[in-house]
Design a protein around this motif. Structure first.
Motif, PDB file in Angstrom:
ATOM      1  N   CYS A  89      34.291  31.340  31.471  1.00  0.00           N
ATOM      2  CA  CYS A  89      34.977  30.228  32.128  1.00  0.00           C
ATOM      3  C   CYS A  89      34.078  29.591  33.179  1.00  0.00           C
ATOM      4  O   CYS A  89      33.157  30.234  33.704  1.00  0.00           O
ATOM      5  N   THR A  90      34.392  28.342  33.490  1.00  0.00           N
ATOM      6  CA  THR A  90      33.759  27.694  34.629  1.00  0.00           C
ATOM      7  C   THR A  90      34.351  28.285  35.907  1.00  0.00           C
ATOM      8  O   THR A  90      35.391  28.955  35.882  1.00  0.00           O
ATOM      9  N   LEU A 109      34.130  36.596  32.259  1.00  0.00           N
ATOM     10  CA  LEU A 109      35.037  37.203  33.214  1.00  0.00           C
ATOM     11  C   LEU A 109      35.100  38.712  32.972  1.00  0.00           C
ATOM     12  O   LEU A 109      34.794  39.202  31.884  1.00  0.00           O
ATOM     13  N   PRO A 110      35.518  39.464  33.977  1.00  0.00           N
ATOM     14  CA  PRO A 110      35.644  40.919  33.789  1.00  0.00           C
ATOM     15  C   PRO A 110      36.628  41.238  32.669  1.00  0.00           C
ATOM     16  O   PRO A 110      37.537  40.447  32.380  1.00  0.00           O
ATOM     17  N   MET A 159      42.856  28.319  31.470  1.00  0.00           N
ATOM     18  CA  MET A 159      42.819  29.757  31.179  1.00  0.00           C
ATOM     19  C   MET A 159      43.874  30.129  30.146  1.00  0.00           C
ATOM     20  O   MET A 159      45.044  29.783  30.284  1.00  0.00           O
ATOM     21  N   PRO A 160      43.499  30.843  29.098  1.00  0.00           N
ATOM     22  CA  PRO A 160      44.502  31.406  28.204  1.00  0.00           C
ATOM     23  C   PRO A 160      45.151  32.615  28.895  1.00  0.00           C
ATOM     24  O   PRO A 160      44.570  33.176  29.810  1.00  0.00           O
ATOM     25  N   PRO A 161      46.367  33.030  28.513  1.00  0.00           N
ATOM     26  CA  PRO A 161      47.174  32.463  27.428  1.00  0.00           C
ATOM     27  C   PRO A 161      48.017  31.265  27.846  1.00  0.00           C
ATOM     28  O   PRO A 161      48.730  30.701  27.034  1.00  0.00           O
ATOM     29  N   ALA A 207      35.635  36.575  39.397  1.00  0.00           N
ATOM     30  CA  ALA A 207      34.473  36.214  38.579  1.00  0.00           C
ATOM     31  C   ALA A 207      33.246  36.214  39.448  1.00  0.00           C
ATOM     32  O   ALA A 207      33.335  36.030  40.665  1.00  0.00           O
ATOM     33  N   PRO A 208      32.088  36.421  38.868  1.00  0.00           N
ATOM     34  CA  PRO A 208      30.862  36.357  39.659  1.00  0.00           C
ATOM     35  C   PRO A 208      30.635  34.957  40.172  1.00  0.00           C
ATOM     36  O   PRO A 208      31.118  33.982  39.592  1.00  0.00           O
TER      37      PRO A 208
END
Length: 266
Positions: free
Chosen positions: A50-51, A37-38, A77-79, A16-17
């Motif tokens: 997301c954080t 997210l990508p 995070m899913p799933p 993530a950035p």
């Protein structure tokens, strides 16, 4: 949850950035980056935000058949984690609906967050057009998701003002009235206890100076060179503080917001 929704919430890449540093008030409430997210390789899957620590995520899923959208909030995070709260966002009428790139973690015994939903509307008309965005903060605590604050955050309009060569000369070539509005919602760092408060500051300008959607631009007479500037509108450039009102269980400004529909209603 239906298989379609499950497909939309498959885990994205863990990369993530970099998140911006959190802004914290004295009560421990925090405003953090909430980045998309990508893509995870699932075709058509909506972005998952997301954080940085992946403790909170959210996603907006659109039902193209019904023209409706739904917000899902995840504690993880899913799933691997199912939604802890969801909110039907209603008919989108082809509006653009997206997640606010920030999130507020609410301090207290029961973990919760404020997730932002941005709704952008746009229109076009002969020789012009415009768009505007409103931000709604949705509080997710436990299994409940509730809208608690809505404020305008952007607006941009262009309205045709020249209809012949005479108009072009009178307007000195400035053949559109232009209106611009921007609003910033930030955490109030002075809050010492309880729910977060928010500072809201706006800036509105009109070009040429003195332009008004309530007036006939062709009746203004010849523009002067000094008119060819974007002039600040003091009525729609304002500051407010939003605090949670216990009676309504929603945020209210410390004084009413002015009517700035000239800038926020395309």
């Amino acid at each position: 949850m239906t298989p379609i929704v499950l497909a939309l919430v498959l885990a994205a890449s863990t990369a993530a950035p970099p998140a911006q540093g959190p802004t914290r008030d004295l009560a421990g409430n925090r405003l953090e980056a909430f980045a998309a997210l990508p893509p995870n390789g699932v075709e058509g899957a909506p972005p998952l935000h997301c954080t940085a620590d992946r403790a909170w995520c959210a996603q907006i899923s659109r039902d193209v058949d019904q023209n409706t959208s739904t917000l899902y909030v995840f504690a993880g995070m899913p799933p691997g984690h199912q939604p802890v709260a969801m909110l039907e966002l209603g008919d989108d009428n082809d509006d653009e609906i997206a997640l606010w790139p920030s999130i507020v973690r609410v301090a207290g015994a029961e973990p919760g967050v404020l997730v932002g939903v941005e709704r952008h509307v746009s229109t076009s008309y002969s020789g012009g057009g415009g768009g505007a965005t409103a931000l709604t903060l949705v509080r997710a605590v436990g299994e409940e998701a509730k809208p608690v604050l809505t404020a305008p955050i952007s607006g941009s309009l262009m309205i045709r003002a020249c209809f012949d060569e005479r108009d072009m000369k009178a307007r000195r070539g400035a053949c559109h009235d232009e209106y611009s509005f921007g609003g910033d919602l930030i955490l109030d760092p002075t809050t010492a206890s309880g729910p977060p408060r928010f500072r809201f500051e706006t800036q509105a300008t009109a070009f040429p100076a003195g332009a008004s959607r309530n007036g006939d631009s062709t009746a203004r007479g010849r523009l002067k060179p000094s008119d060819l500037v974007a002039a600040r509108d003091p009525a729609c450039s304002y500051r407010r503080v939003f605090a949670l009102d216990p009676a309504s269980d929603a945020y209210a400004p410390d004084s009413p917001l002015p009517d700035c529909s000239d800038y926020t209603a395309p």
